[in-house]
Design a protein around this motif. Structure first.
Motif, PDB file in Angstrom:
ATOM      1  N   TYR A   3      10.683  -8.430   4.915  1.00  0.00           N
ATOM      2  CA  TYR A   3      11.451  -8.732   3.708  1.00  0.00           C
ATOM      3  C   TYR A   3      10.825  -8.050   2.488  1.00  0.00           C
ATOM      4  N   TYR A   4       9.514  -8.169   2.351  1.00  0.00           N
ATOM      5  CA  TYR A   4       8.833  -7.609   1.178  1.00  0.00           C
ATOM      6  C   TYR A   4       8.866  -6.090   1.195  1.00  0.00           C
ATOM      7  N   LYS A   5       8.746  -5.490   2.393  1.00  0.00           N
ATOM      8  CA  LYS A   5       8.840  -4.032   2.497  1.00  0.00           C
ATOM      9  C   LYS A   5      10.222  -3.550   2.059  1.00  0.00           C
ATOM     10  N   MET A   6      11.261  -4.250   2.455  1.00  0.00           N
ATOM     11  CA  MET A   6      12.612  -3.842   2.083  1.00  0.00           C
ATOM     12  C   MET A   6      12.795  -3.905   0.572  1.00  0.00           C
ATOM     13  N   LEU A   7      12.268  -4.939  -0.059  1.00  0.00           N
ATOM     14  CA  LEU A   7      12.316  -5.000  -1.522  1.00  0.00           C
ATOM     15  C   LEU A   7      11.504  -3.865  -2.144  1.00  0.00           C
ATOM     16  N   SER A   8      10.359  -3.572  -1.555  1.00  0.00           N
ATOM     17  CA  SER A   8       9.506  -2.506  -2.086  1.00  0.00           C
ATOM     18  C   SER A   8      10.220  -1.162  -2.024  1.00  0.00           C
ATOM     19  N   TYR A   9      10.943  -0.908  -0.931  1.00  0.00           N
ATOM     20  CA  TYR A   9      11.703   0.342  -0.821  1.00  0.00           C
ATOM     21  C   TYR A   9      12.854   0.379  -1.826  1.00  0.00           C
ATOM     22  N   LYS A  10      13.494  -0.768  -2.024  1.00  0.00           N
ATOM     23  CA  LYS A  10      14.626  -0.816  -2.949  1.00  0.00           C
ATOM     24  C   LYS A  10      14.203  -0.490  -4.381  1.00  0.00           C
ATOM     25  N   PHE A  11      13.085  -1.032  -4.816  1.00  0.00           N
ATOM     26  CA  PHE A  11      12.704  -0.915  -6.224  1.00  0.00           C
ATOM     27  C   PHE A  11      11.592   0.100  -6.462  1.00  0.00           C
ATOM     28  N   LEU A  49      14.505   2.379   7.448  1.00  0.00           N
ATOM     29  CA  LEU A  49      14.819   1.616   6.244  1.00  0.00           C
ATOM     30  C   LEU A  49      14.444   2.390   4.979  1.00  0.00           C
ATOM     31  N   LYS A  50      13.303   3.036   4.989  1.00  0.00           N
ATOM     32  CA  LYS A  50      12.870   3.778   3.799  1.00  0.00           C
ATOM     33  C   LYS A  50      13.879   4.856   3.452  1.00  0.00           C
ATOM     34  N   ARG A  51      14.366   5.572   4.448  1.00  0.00           N
ATOM     35  CA  ARG A  51      15.347   6.614   4.197  1.00  0.00           C
ATOM     36  C   ARG A  51      16.688   6.037   3.749  1.00  0.00           C
ATOM     37  N   LEU A  52      17.075   4.922   4.341  1.00  0.00           N
ATOM     38  CA  LEU A  52      18.345   4.295   3.976  1.00  0.00           C
ATOM     39  C   LEU A  52      18.323   3.847   2.521  1.00  0.00           C
ATOM     40  N   PHE A  53      17.233   3.232   2.103  1.00  0.00           N
ATOM     41  CA  PHE A  53      17.113   2.809   0.705  1.00  0.00           C
ATOM     42  C   PHE A  53      17.034   4.005  -0.241  1.00  0.00           C
ATOM     43  N   ALA A  54      16.407   5.076   0.197  1.00  0.00           N
ATOM     44  CA  ALA A  54      16.236   6.244  -0.669  1.00  0.00           C
ATOM     45  C   ALA A  54      17.529   7.033  -0.833  1.00  0.00           C
ATOM     46  N   GLU A  55      18.334   7.097   0.225  1.00  0.00           N
ATOM     47  CA  GLU A  55      19.494   7.991   0.223  1.00  0.00           C
ATOM     48  C   GLU A  55      20.817   7.288  -0.061  1.00  0.00           C
ATOM     49  N   ILE A  70       0.830  -1.210   0.000  1.00  0.00           N
ATOM     50  CA  ILE A  70       0.000   0.000   0.000  1.00  0.00           C
ATOM     51  C   ILE A  70       0.861   1.255   0.000  1.00  0.00           C
ATOM     52  N   GLU A  71       1.882   1.275   0.867  1.00  0.00           N
ATOM     53  CA  GLU A  71       2.680   2.485   1.055  1.00  0.00           C
ATOM     54  C   GLU A  71       3.366   2.942  -0.229  1.00  0.00           C
ATOM     55  N   THR A  72       3.975   2.001  -0.948  1.00  0.00           N
ATOM     56  CA  THR A  72       4.711   2.359  -2.163  1.00  0.00           C
ATOM     57  C   THR A  72       3.858   2.222  -3.428  1.00  0.00           C
ATOM     58  N   ASP A  73       2.641   1.692  -3.271  1.00  0.00           N
ATOM     59  CA  ASP A  73       1.741   1.483  -4.411  1.00  0.00           C
ATOM     60  C   ASP A  73       2.428   0.637  -5.482  1.00  0.00           C
ATOM     61  N   THR A  74       3.073  -0.453  -5.033  1.00  0.00           N
ATOM     62  CA  THR A  74       3.811  -1.312  -5.956  1.00  0.00           C
ATOM     63  C   THR A  74       3.523  -2.786  -5.680  1.00  0.00           C
ATOM     64  N   GLU A  75       3.834  -3.597  -6.656  1.00  0.00           N
ATOM     65  CA  GLU A  75       3.881  -5.059  -6.503  1.00  0.00           C
ATOM     66  C   GLU A  75       5.285  -5.486  -6.900  1.00  0.00           C
TER      67      GLU A  75
END
Length: 314
Positions: free
Chosen positions: A274-282, A240-246, A58-63
């Motif tokens: 695990y899935y959230k971390m992938l979602s932030y990465k991509f 984690l979101k900031r770490l992946f973004a920056e 939901i947060e990243t609106d991704t699959e």
């Protein structure tokens, strides 16, 4: 363990090695843990929970599964801690050389020694961000340098190690620890800028090693050595979101899930994490866009490898 199914039950078209951007390596190993046993059951419990998880974020609106997630054969080497670390190193390095975003799920934390060794050999100026209750900085423990209590010693000597959430350690580990790069849990609770400070200490290329006991046992009870005073869900997601973004997160592992047959909430938390971390990465990357970890893509976001992609040398 049975790893013949696709990760999270995703369709075959998103689970092939050739077309997947992401590789997931299960490592069901529990050879050196000294308190609660059961980390070897963690990968299967994680995969079972993942199969029953909603795969729209939901947060990243991704699959993110549509980027392709290949579930590699489990690493089952258990003849010795040293042999296990060597096999993890070999397999991890091979998948990185195939230009995959490599992730691992353990298993006890000694698994990370081999993974970090591989990433450090292939990426310049690597930062290791360790989220953990324990320092894991013993040079040797119970006759082995590959014990779970030694999981971060090699990283402390060879990488830019930043430790987050630490709240349990032996006094001798202070002789190894860099306290300027250690974020103790009791200090973090009083420091509203700890996320900024961690990120400021990171180089561009970051590997995350996440021991699940870094989380508070009220939300993650199923670990071998739970410690009170850990991180909670949303502050962890913010970090984690900031770490992946920056930063350019080049890979990550999740370790130390010890499933409880009477309470599967921890299994589902691990699956979601695990899935959230992938979602932030991509997040923000088109499905059709190639994943490339072999060059500097953007200022502050790229990665410089220590190897030539045409070099098959181990």
């Amino acid at each position: 363990m049975n790893t013949t199914k696709n990760y999270a039950g995703i369709p075959d078209e998103f689970a092939k090695l050739e077309t997947s951007k992401i590789v997931l390596i299960p490592v069901p190993y529990d050879g050196t843990s000294t308190w609660g046993k059961g980390a070897d059951k963690g990968p299967q419990a994680f995969l079972d929970a993942s199969e029953n998880m909603e795969i729209y974020d939901i947060e990243t609106d991704t699959e993110v599964y549509q980027q392709g997630i290949y579930l590699a054969p489990a690493i089952t080497e258990d003849s010795s801690p040293e042999a296990l670390v060597s096999e993890v190193h070999k397999v991890t390095k091979d998948f990185i050389k195939r230009n995959k975003f490599v992730t691992l799920f353990g298993g006890e934390h000694s698994v990370s020694i081999g993974a970090i060794r591989a990433f450090n050999e292939l990426f310049d100026n690597l930062t290791v961000v360790q989220i953990d209750a324990h320092a894991d900085l013993r040079q040797e423990y119970m006759g082995s340098t590959c014990n779970h209590a030694c999981a971060m010693y090699e990283a402390s000597q060879n990488t830019n190690l930043i430790q987050v959430g630490i709240r349990s350690m032996d006094v001798l580990e202070k002789t190894v620890m860099d306290e300027d790069k250690t974020f103790f849990a009791h200090q973090m609770i009083q420091d509203e800028y700890w996320v900024d400070n961690v990120i400021d200490l990171c180089t561009d290329n970051v590997f995350i090693t996440f021991d699940l006991d870094g989380l508070d046992p009220s939300i993650m009870p199923s670990t071998g050595t739970p410690e009170p005073g850990g991180l909670f869900w949303y502050e962890t997601m913010d970090f984690l979101k900031r770490l992946f973004a920056e930063k350019n997160v080049v890979g990550f592992d999740l370790m130390e899930l010890c499933p409880n047959p009477n309470d599967n909430s921890s299994d589902f938390l691990a699956a979601k994490l695990y899935y959230k971390m992938l979602s932030y990465k991509f997040e923000g990357q088109d499905i059709e866009e190639n994943y490339d970890n072999s060059y500097v893509a953007k200022p502050g976001k790229g990665s410089v490898n220590k190897f030539d992609l045409n070099d098959d040398e181990d």
